[in-house]
Design a protein around this motif. Sequence first.
Motif, short mmCIF file in Angstrom:
data_model
loop_
_atom_site.label_atom_id
_atom_site.label_comp_id
_atom_site.label_asym_id
_atom_site.label_seq_id
_atom_site.Cartn_x
_atom_site.Cartn_y
_atom_site.Cartn_z
N VAL A 45 0.85 -1.19 0.00
CA VAL A 45 0.00 0.00 0.00
C VAL A 45 0.89 1.24 0.00
N ALA A 46 0.55 2.21 -0.85
CA ALA A 46 1.32 3.45 -0.94
C ALA A 46 0.44 4.63 -0.55
N VAL A 47 1.04 5.58 0.15
CA VAL A 47 0.36 6.82 0.53
C VAL A 47 1.09 7.97 -0.16
N VAL A 48 0.40 8.64 -1.06
CA VAL A 48 1.00 9.73 -1.85
C VAL A 48 0.34 11.04 -1.44
N VAL A 91 4.92 7.32 0.87
CA VAL A 91 5.22 6.32 1.90
C VAL A 91 4.68 4.99 1.42
N THR A 92 5.56 4.00 1.25
CA THR A 92 5.17 2.68 0.77
C THR A 92 5.27 1.68 1.90
N ILE A 93 4.18 0.98 2.16
CA ILE A 93 4.13 0.00 3.26
C ILE A 93 4.03 -1.40 2.67
N ILE A 106 -7.42 -0.62 4.06
CA ILE A 106 -8.39 0.00 4.97
C ILE A 106 -7.70 0.45 6.27
N ASP A 107 -6.80 -0.40 6.79
CA ASP A 107 -6.07 -0.03 8.01
C ASP A 107 -5.21 1.20 7.79
N THR A 127 -3.46 10.35 -0.78
CA THR A 127 -4.11 9.36 -1.64
C THR A 127 -3.59 7.97 -1.30
N ILE A 128 -4.51 7.04 -1.03
CA ILE A 128 -4.14 5.67 -0.69
C ILE A 128 -4.19 4.82 -1.96
N ILE A 129 -3.09 4.18 -2.30
CA ILE A 129 -3.02 3.37 -3.52
C ILE A 129 -2.65 1.94 -3.14
N LYS A 130 -3.53 1.00 -3.50
CA LYS A 130 -3.28 -0.42 -3.25
C LYS A 130 -2.74 -1.06 -4.52
N ALA A 131 -1.68 -1.85 -4.38
CA ALA A 131 -1.09 -2.53 -5.53
C ALA A 131 -2.08 -3.53 -6.11
N ASP A 132 -2.40 -3.37 -7.39
CA ASP A 132 -3.38 -4.24 -8.04
C ASP A 132 -3.07 -4.27 -9.54
N LEU A 133 -2.81 -5.50 -10.05
CA LEU A 133 -2.51 -5.64 -11.48
C LEU A 133 -3.68 -5.22 -12.35
#
Length: 365
Positions: A45-48, A91-93, A106-107, A127-133
């Motif tokens: 998950v990335a926060v930009v 910030v990449t988690i 969501i967390d 902006t919350i970005i979830k890795a998704d192909l």
Amino acid sequence: MGLTRLALRRPLTMLMIILALVVMGYRAYTFLQLDRFPAVNFPFVAVVTVFPGASPEDVEKLVVKPIEDAVATISGIDEINSQATEGIGTVTIAFVEGTDGNAAAIDVERQVSGVKGELPDEAQDPTIIKADLNAIPVLVMTLSGPQSQDALFDLAENTLKARFQAVPGVASVSISGGREREVQINVDPAKLSAYGVSLGAVQQALAANNITFPAGSIEEGRQKLSIRSVGEFSNLKEIEDVVVSNRDKDSAQPGQDRGGYVYLRDIATVSYGLKDQNSKLRYNGQEAISISTIKSSDSNTVEVVDNLNKVIEEINQELPTGAKLTIVNDNASFIKDAVAAVLEDLVLAILICGLVMLVFLHTIR
């Protein structure tokens, strides 16, 4: 040998079994989800966060550090990577293997929402970005025509976007290109100095008067009515009438309202304008607007694109004279070609297999 003996002695029975398998296979085929990539869960998950005009040091201190501290309390984190560049903080988690990517996103969103108040006012919402192909546009269109860029942008943003979002299976619609309208306030420095008003006071007055908030409730009999104070600007006249300074009447200068009030119209001009253009999109040599649609993770790509094509045909008949919506990238066409190639190979395999059996068995039975 038992199956071969049954096939030779009971050909009608075998025919019924094969037909039953074909029917069940076709029925199952109609329920298959057609997509270009398989559903893979990536626990990243990335926060930009965009902080216009800020240096990398300011982005790190004022944006990246608070977000890092907030998300660090989430369980299941493998590592956290951060990057601060001019105007943007990322910030990449990375979570441990086996973590549900949706639950992780969501967390992260919940924790980031708790520190939004600590971020600078000039910074945009994270902006919350979830890795998704599969989070790539399934259909990309261009809107072009003789109309101005702001008119095309308004048409795409206020009309077409809602039409595409209403299509079943569409998760989001993004628009790029064109020029967006905005309200521009041009302050006269000489008048600011003459009235003794600072630019900060103007900003505070505008922020204080352009706000809507709940004001409690009223109980009347068995009814309970909610009350809210509506203070957002609805036209230019309301902005011009904002009081930016309230001084004593005796200190009023020539030309100033005798009540001691300094209005925004006294020190600035308010008008509609266009935002600065930081990108330009052209299609076939003509400036255009790009509209991209992304499907939801559980929807069928081919079905979503087919529904979008129907909406596009309807929209093209309703657009202003000369305007046209054109498809430039269709992700479903590759999937359709791939499925057609598989079906062709399947039919050829069945025919060849039947021909070989006929040659060796010497009978149509």
